[in-house]
Design an enzyme around this catalytic site. Structure first.
Site, PDB file in Angstrom:
ATOM      1  N   TYR A  66       0.863  -1.177   0.000  1.00  0.00           N
ATOM      2  CA  TYR A  66       0.000   0.000   0.000  1.00  0.00           C
ATOM      3  C   TYR A  66       0.901   1.230   0.000  1.00  0.00           C
ATOM      4  CZ  TYR A  66      -3.867  -3.037   1.567  1.00  0.00           C
ATOM      5  OH  TYR A  66      -4.821  -4.011   1.692  1.00  0.00           O
ATOM      6  N   PHE A 220     -14.051   0.435  -3.603  1.00  0.00           N
ATOM      7  CA  PHE A 220     -13.947   1.670  -4.371  1.00  0.00           C
ATOM      8  C   PHE A 220     -15.293   2.111  -4.934  1.00  0.00           C
ATOM      9  CE2 PHE A 220      -9.727  -0.422  -4.807  1.00  0.00           C
ATOM     10  CZ  PHE A 220      -9.001   0.493  -4.061  1.00  0.00           C
ATOM     11  N   PRO A 222     -18.760   2.208  -3.226  1.00  0.00           N
ATOM     12  CA  PRO A 222     -19.514   1.955  -1.990  1.00  0.00           C
ATOM     13  C   PRO A 222     -20.917   1.424  -2.261  1.00  0.00           C
ATOM     14  CG  PRO A 222     -18.368   4.056  -1.874  1.00  0.00           C
ATOM     15  CD  PRO A 222     -18.222   3.574  -3.284  1.00  0.00           C
TER      16      PRO A 222
END
Length: 292
Positions: A66, A220, A222
């Site tokens: 990340y 990504f 919702p």
């Protein structure tokens, strides 16, 4: 909703000694857009992590890919030295390309390098849990896991990690892994609308293995549904709180790790633990299965 204390709602994977408060925190959103580069507001990222600990969260999900490296460095800056009882769970098996792509990286040397990257950037001597993120971008692809798991078992023997988990796997891969080593958790995509792992969750619960849904709120994209909105309005909660409460009620071995870069949203997510969905709500939400 009443005040929720994460420490009052726990799960301990069999034979692990780990005690997870069932609401945790997913660190992916601490990086910049597309999980790349630094966050726009580093001070806010640090504040979210510190507030998570104050709220009683004792489970942070992260990865050194990340950013890359960014989230682990922020976690270290915010929380090191770490409180007793805090479990930091990382995942390896991918790296990021210079074009921000996600590239499989599961050779023994790549896995060893990834473990050392996580240790260095988190400021740890040993990792609590390392999840092997199996290949497949759209979902599990059924790849054999024997070779990468053997590499993780060797790293475990060397004292660099305590426990092994899996991510992005199907039932056959879980069975393959369990024939090689003890698995303490499985992390797959699962939420109100994406319920392909229903049978797996029940099997793992019977075995005392944690199931950790990634993208618990849709990721990504919702979750959005009139039905979800209506249930939330009736219960005087937000739609995302309802989605988290549904996961917590799904099975006792489910741990949720919603991510956010906002302290206010973090507090809302933790408060969802106090929400109890009644039969009317559960019936309405059942209509969303595999449809959104």
């Amino acid at each position: 909703m009443t005040t929720y204390q994460p420490s009052h709602d726990q799960f301990t994977p069999a034979a692990s000694g780990l005690v997870f408060n069932r609401i945790g925190y997913g660190a992916m959103q601490l990086a910049g857009p597309h999980v790349w580069g630094p966050p726009k507001d580093r001070a806010s990222a640090l504040a979210v992590l510190r507030e998570a600990i104050e709220l009683g969260i004792n489970h942070i999900d992260t990865s050194d890919f990340y950013g890359p490296h960014i989230t682990n460095q922020i976690i270290r800056e915010a929380l090191h030295p770490y409180r007793d009882g805090l479990a930091i769970v990382t995942k390896i098996g991918f790296v990021r390309g210079a074009d921000q792509s996600w590239l499989p990286a599961a050779s023994p040397q790549q896995l060893r390098d990834a473990v050392h990257d996580n240790l260095r950037n988190l400021g740890l001597d040993v990792l609590d849990v390392v999840n092997l993120r199996a290949p497949g971008i759209a979902g599990p692809d059924g790849s054999a896991l024997a070779e990468p798991l053997a590499a993780l078992v060797q790293l475990q023997r060397e004292g660099l990690l305590r426990h092994i988990g899996l991510s992005n796997v199907d039932a056959a891969q879980v069975a393959e892994a369990q024939a090689i080593t003890t698995i303490v958790c499985v992390q797959n995509q699962y939420n109100l609308a994406h319920r392909g792992d229903d049978a797996m969750i029940d099997t793992l619960a019977a075995q005392g293995i944690a199931y950790v849904p990634f993208f618990p709120l849709g990721g990504f994209s919702p979750l959005q549904s009139d039905t979800l909105n209506q249930v939330a309005a009736r219960l005087q909660a937000t739609p995302m709180q309802v989605a988290l409460a549904w996961l917590l009620q799904r099975a006792p071995n489910v741990l949720v790790i919603p991510g956010t870069s906002s302290v206010a949203h973090l507090r809302e997510n933790v408060a969802a633990g106090a929400l109890r969905l009644d039969a009317q709500a559960l019936t309405a939400l059942e209509s969303l299965a595999n449809r959104l």
